[in-house]
Scaffold this active site. Structure first.
Site, PDB file in Angstrom:
ATOM      1  N   ALA A   1       0.838  -1.205   0.000  1.00 30.98           N
ATOM      2  CA  ALA A   1       0.000   0.000   0.000  1.00 30.98           C
ATOM      3  C   ALA A   1       0.869   1.250   0.000  1.00 30.98           C
ATOM      4  O   ALA A   1       2.105   1.174   0.076  1.00 30.98           O
ATOM      5  CB  ALA A   1      -0.931   0.008   1.210  1.00 30.98           C
ATOM      6  N   ASN A   2       0.236   2.396  -0.075  1.00 30.14           N
ATOM      7  CA  ASN A   2       0.890   3.699   0.042  1.00 30.14           C
ATOM      8  C   ASN A   2       0.459   4.377   1.332  1.00 30.14           C
ATOM      9  O   ASN A   2      -0.580   4.048   1.905  1.00 30.14           O
ATOM     10  CB  ASN A   2       0.524   4.585  -1.157  1.00 30.14           C
ATOM     11  CG  ASN A   2       1.196   4.146  -2.427  1.00 30.14           C
ATOM     12  OD1 ASN A   2       2.384   3.830  -2.428  1.00 30.14           O
ATOM     13  ND2 ASN A   2       0.448   4.106  -3.524  1.00 30.14           N
ATOM     14  N   ARG A   3       1.228   5.379   1.756  1.00 30.76           N
ATOM     15  CA  ARG A   3       0.943   6.098   3.001  1.00 30.76           C
ATOM     16  C   ARG A   3      -0.074   7.215   2.756  1.00 30.76           C
ATOM     17  O   ARG A   3       0.252   8.393   2.824  1.00 30.76           O
ATOM     18  CB  ARG A   3       2.223   6.699   3.578  1.00 30.76           C
ATOM     19  CG  ARG A   3       3.304   5.705   3.946  1.00 30.76           C
ATOM     20  CD  ARG A   3       4.525   6.447   4.477  1.00 30.76           C
ATOM     21  NE  ARG A   3       5.657   5.578   4.697  1.00 30.76           N
ATOM     22  CZ  ARG A   3       5.882   4.909   5.827  1.00 30.76           C
ATOM     23  NH1 ARG A   3       5.031   5.026   6.826  1.00 30.76           N
ATOM     24  NH2 ARG A   3       6.944   4.142   5.951  1.00 30.76           N
TER      25      ARG A   3
ATOM     26  N   ALA B   1      -3.700   7.609  -3.904  1.00 29.42           N
ATOM     27  CA  ALA B   1      -2.321   7.137  -4.027  1.00 29.42           C
ATOM     28  C   ALA B   1      -2.379   5.677  -4.476  1.00 29.42           C
ATOM     29  O   ALA B   1      -2.361   4.755  -3.656  1.00 29.42           O
ATOM     30  CB  ALA B   1      -1.597   7.278  -2.699  1.00 29.42           C
TER      31      ALA B   1
END
Length: 407
Positions: free
Chosen positions: A210-212, A276
């Site tokens: 995943a992304n932040r 994102a």
């Protein structure tokens, strides 16, 4: 000023945030507004009519069955003579009463008789704000044409309590009221798609890439579009924040699911792609949890490229009239944003450097943003702003675009 000589009927609700009404009155009067206060029974437990009246500079209305105030059907007169009605704080009880159409006190009767814009500033414990009954009431009120400002995330009056439910600050409420009276439902009749949050690309049933991303910026833009009158479809990856009122939420997990949901929401006038999205995904997600055995070699993953949602929609046969993308970069910010503008078929790119903040920590997932608006006409730099204010500024710019085309 938009509030100059405007008559604002302020309903002070019965929550601890009622003390902020005193500062709110001052802020409204500084902007030239005449403030007519109405206090509920609960509000008078927190602040006195004497204090409210002193700051407002006039009579404070409190009772539906007041012989003096109601001899000429005062609640109807109050509702009709105002330019706008503001409820701050708007408690969970007040939201429920208004959604149900109850008029058994002065505030309720005024709100039912209103033929002017109504702005609510919700304030309550986070658990109350998140309760399904409150969410239903908010959706009903937004559908009825009521406007909201907030709530915000922060510390509550109760010790150790924090979360989404804190009343917006008086300056923010005054700004929202000005925007409302300035006619910011400029996107009424427009349809918008917003993507938000991260995507989760599964490695196995319990692990993912995943992304932040917190989703705060995408959700803030969706909220601003809805406040401007647009019909909004919010396609969101997994986030820990609720969807803003007045939008249609489509929850997804992966990039491929997000693209499918966006294409299903077409056609649209606006596409704002904030999510994102993971560029890559494990090529073959395991159907069972991958176990680490004694002496096992480190896990090696083979990746496949995810679909590029912004580029796909930017060149789509049903491309929205305006396509906005985001570029979260850690280096070569402007060069990367300009390249993305042309390559992905976008009209605007909002670029932000997510490498570090002043303390050396990554700013991705925070409550503020500092963006540069990149278009083919040049680059415009905005100061560090709350993500809500970034949303409002972007929506103003989009509304200007549609106004300029004579729509």
């Amino acid at each position: 000023m938009t509030l100059q000589s405007k008559r604002i009927l302020l309903v002070v609700g019965g929550g601890i945030a009622a003390y902020k009404a005193l500062d709110l009155i001052r802020r409204l009067r500084e902007r030239g507004a005449e403030v007519v206060p109405v206090m509920t029974k609960g509000a008078r437990e927190f602040v006195t009519p004497l204090a409210v009246g002193a700051l407002a500079g006039g009579h404070v209305f409190t009772e539906l069955f007041s012989r003096e105030d109601e001899q000429d059907v005062g609640h109807i007169r109050l509702a009709r003579e105002a330019d706008a009605i503001l409820v701050a704080p708007a408690t969970a009880d007040r939201l429920a009463r208004l959604a149900a159409g109850l008029g058994d006190d002065l505030a309720g009767a005024i709100l039912l008789a209103a033929r002017v814009p109504v702005l609510l500033a919700p304030a309550m414990n986070p658990a109350m704000w998140a309760h399904p009954a409150t969410r239903r009431n908010v959706e009903r009120l937004v559908a009825d044409g009521v406007h909201l400002v907030g709530p915000k995330s922060g510390e509550m009056a109760e010790r150790g309590e924090s979360g989404l439910g804190r009343m917006a600050e008086p300056v923010e409420i005054a700004d929202a009221l000005e925007a409302l009276l300035a006619g910011t439902r400029r996107l009424a009749g427009r349809r918008a798609i917003v993507t938000s949050g991260p995507t989760h690309e599964p490695i196995d049933p319990v692990r993912y890439i995943a992304n932040r991303s917190s989703g705060r910026q995408g959700h803030a833009i969706a909220a601003a579009l809805a406040a401007a009158g647009a019909e909004v479809v919010l396609v969101s990856g997994p986030v820990a924040i609720p969807a803003p009122p007045g939008v249609r939420l489509v929850s997804v997990e992966t990039a491929r699911e997000m693209l499918a949901a966006v294409e299903a929401a077409l056609p649209a006038d606006l596409g704002v792609f904030v999510a994102a999205v993971a560029d890559w995904r494990p090529a073959d997600a395991a159907t069972q949890k991958l176990k680490k055995g004694p002496g096992a070699e480190p896990l090696a993953l083979t990746f496949a490229e995810n679909p590029d949602i912004l580029a796909t929609i930017g060149h789509h046969r049903e491309r929205p009239a305006v396509v906005v993308g985001f570029a979260a970069e850690t280096q070569d910010l402007f060069a990367n944003a300009l390249a993305k503008l042309d390559r992905k078929g976008a009209d605007l790119i909002l670029a932000n450097d997510v490498a570090v903040d002043d303390s050396g920590a990554s700013i991705m997932g925070g409550t503020e943003n500092a963006v540069h608006v990149v278009s083919r006409d040049g680059i415009e730099t905005w100061p560090r702003l709350s993500k809500e204010e970034v949303g409002r500024r972007l929506v103003d710019r989009l509304a200007d675009h549609f106004s300029g085309e004579g729509a």
